[in-house]
Design a protein around this motif. Sequence first.
Motif, PDB file in Angstrom:
ATOM      1  N   THR A  98       0.813  -1.221   0.000  1.00  0.00           N
ATOM      2  CA  THR A  98       0.000   0.000   0.000  1.00  0.00           C
ATOM      3  C   THR A  98       0.844   1.269   0.000  1.00  0.00           C
ATOM      4  O   THR A  98       0.345   2.345  -0.335  1.00  0.00           O
ATOM      5  CB  THR A  98      -0.947   0.036   1.215  1.00  0.00           C
ATOM      6  OG1 THR A  98      -0.173   0.108   2.423  1.00  0.00           O
ATOM      7  CG2 THR A  98      -1.839  -1.187   1.253  1.00  0.00           C
ATOM      8  N   LYS A 102      -0.270   2.846  -5.354  1.00  0.00           N
ATOM      9  CA  LYS A 102      -1.647   3.135  -4.981  1.00  0.00           C
ATOM     10  C   LYS A 102      -2.473   1.858  -5.086  1.00  0.00           C
ATOM     11  O   LYS A 102      -2.460   1.165  -6.095  1.00  0.00           O
ATOM     12  CB  LYS A 102      -2.224   4.215  -5.891  1.00  0.00           C
ATOM     13  CG  LYS A 102      -1.626   5.596  -5.659  1.00  0.00           C
ATOM     14  CD  LYS A 102      -2.307   6.642  -6.522  1.00  0.00           C
ATOM     15  CE  LYS A 102      -1.719   8.029  -6.238  1.00  0.00           C
ATOM     16  NZ  LYS A 102      -2.349   9.084  -7.070  1.00  0.00           N
ATOM     17  N   THR A 103      -3.187   1.552  -4.014  1.00  0.00           N
ATOM     18  CA  THR A 103      -4.035   0.364  -3.972  1.00  0.00           C
ATOM     19  C   THR A 103      -5.429   0.772  -3.502  1.00  0.00           C
ATOM     20  O   THR A 103      -5.590   1.798  -2.835  1.00  0.00           O
ATOM     21  CB  THR A 103      -3.469  -0.686  -3.004  1.00  0.00           C
ATOM     22  OG1 THR A 103      -3.349  -0.101  -1.694  1.00  0.00           O
ATOM     23  CG2 THR A 103      -2.098  -1.168  -3.454  1.00  0.00           C
ATOM     24  N   ASP A 106      -6.128  -0.164   2.262  1.00  0.00           N
ATOM     25  CA  ASP A 106      -4.974   0.220   3.079  1.00  0.00           C
ATOM     26  C   ASP A 106      -4.996  -0.596   4.373  1.00  0.00           C
ATOM     27  O   ASP A 106      -5.785  -1.538   4.502  1.00  0.00           O
ATOM     28  CB  ASP A 106      -4.957   1.726   3.359  1.00  0.00           C
ATOM     29  CG  ASP A 106      -6.212   2.223   4.071  1.00  0.00           C
ATOM     30  OD1 ASP A 106      -6.851   1.423   4.806  1.00  0.00           O
ATOM     31  OD2 ASP A 106      -6.566   3.402   3.911  1.00  0.00           O
ATOM     32  N   ARG A 317       4.278   5.331  -5.020  1.00  0.00           N
ATOM     33  CA  ARG A 317       3.099   5.782  -4.271  1.00  0.00           C
ATOM     34  C   ARG A 317       3.214   7.267  -3.877  1.00  0.00           C
ATOM     35  O   ARG A 317       2.223   7.983  -3.842  1.00  0.00           O
ATOM     36  CB  ARG A 317       2.948   4.914  -3.008  1.00  0.00           C
ATOM     37  CG  ARG A 317       1.855   5.375  -2.044  1.00  0.00           C
ATOM     38  CD  ARG A 317       0.473   5.178  -2.632  1.00  0.00           C
ATOM     39  NE  ARG A 317      -0.561   5.538  -1.690  1.00  0.00           N
ATOM     40  CZ  ARG A 317      -0.976   6.783  -1.465  1.00  0.00           C
ATOM     41  NH1 ARG A 317      -0.437   7.781  -2.116  1.00  0.00           N
ATOM     42  NH2 ARG A 317      -1.946   6.998  -0.585  1.00  0.00           N
ATOM     43  N   TYR A 318       4.445   7.698  -3.588  1.00  0.00           N
ATOM     44  CA  TYR A 318       4.649   9.054  -3.109  1.00  0.00           C
ATOM     45  C   TYR A 318       5.500   9.849  -4.103  1.00  0.00           C
ATOM     46  O   TYR A 318       6.243   9.279  -4.895  1.00  0.00           O
ATOM     47  CB  TYR A 318       5.320   9.031  -1.739  1.00  0.00           C
ATOM     48  CG  TYR A 318       4.552   8.238  -0.701  1.00  0.00           C
ATOM     49  CD1 TYR A 318       3.372   8.735  -0.153  1.00  0.00           C
ATOM     50  CD2 TYR A 318       4.993   6.968  -0.310  1.00  0.00           C
ATOM     51  CE1 TYR A 318       2.657   7.986   0.776  1.00  0.00           C
ATOM     52  CE2 TYR A 318       4.277   6.231   0.621  1.00  0.00           C
ATOM     53  CZ  TYR A 318       3.111   6.740   1.163  1.00  0.00           C
ATOM     54  OH  TYR A 318       2.385   6.008   2.072  1.00  0.00           O
TER      55      TYR A 318
END
Length: 320
Positions: A98, A102-103, A106, A317-318
Amino acid sequence: MRRLLAIGAALALLGPGMAAAKDYPDREIELMVPWSVGGATDIVFRTLVSVLPKHLKAPVIIVNRPGGGAVPGYTEAMTKKNDGYYLLAWATPTITKTHMAKTPYDAGTFDPVINIVAAPIWILVPSNSPYKTLADLVSDAKARPGKVNLGNAGAGGGTHMIALAFEKAAGVQFNHVPHKGGGPTVIAAVGGHVDAISVGPPEGVSQIQSGDLRCLAVLAHERLPTFPDLPTAKEQGVDFALGQWRGLAAPKGTDPARIKVIHDAVKATMDDPDFQKLAQKAGIFLDYKGTEAFIQWTKDQDKFYENLIKANKLGNRYSY
């Protein structure tokens, strides 16, 4: 009439949860494992359900949904009823993925039930590998950055994440090769399709015992009691130790009374000598955490891996 009213009043006093748990479970329960047959998580739960019927009055059927870093399996789990008849394997890769990408879920999407296992990671190589020690592997990886193939059980999963962290600690760069679970990862190593793999017991146990694979290092603080001859990475000059955990969760909002039934049955199984013998034989290291402790542990691990991933600028993700 008075008798019926008295029964109704008694049920009301029990509350909806207690009443719901009274006859639960009265049919089979599905347990979803989002990794392949033969992987560590699969082995843990298949070993568990072989003894669980002694302590739970309904069968538990394991359904594997491998691939996609466990995302498809957990995405499907989000659509299931929270009636206590659907459970899911809840493990380190659940959290790491997670924060790598992106999933749709969470760490708070499902309700943790009980933690069962704490699993160290070890680095294994084929029996005919030129690497005889961890120093051999590290030395070659330093000489050929990005050329030494290190297999893992899935992109963004626990074994991949721990391998990335080990890579940083050792000052090397591997070519990380993901597989659809620990089982296929071990098969790839036995077949010589990768130079080394990072997996965790019980993955690789039988192959080490048969001589098909060799362990270069255990990524734990101390040697494993069941494998006292296998050295840790710390003993060999790489100050690094990190492992995985595995437990059970349920769809969000599952009746706490039913969660307690599952928790109590699994805890009784963990305490069962028959299961403990099977666990030791399979290389499964038990680590009980009750429901409340497991909920907090999940939160703590979520923050730990978020910080680790951000600090190492891993995944997409970030924004870095």
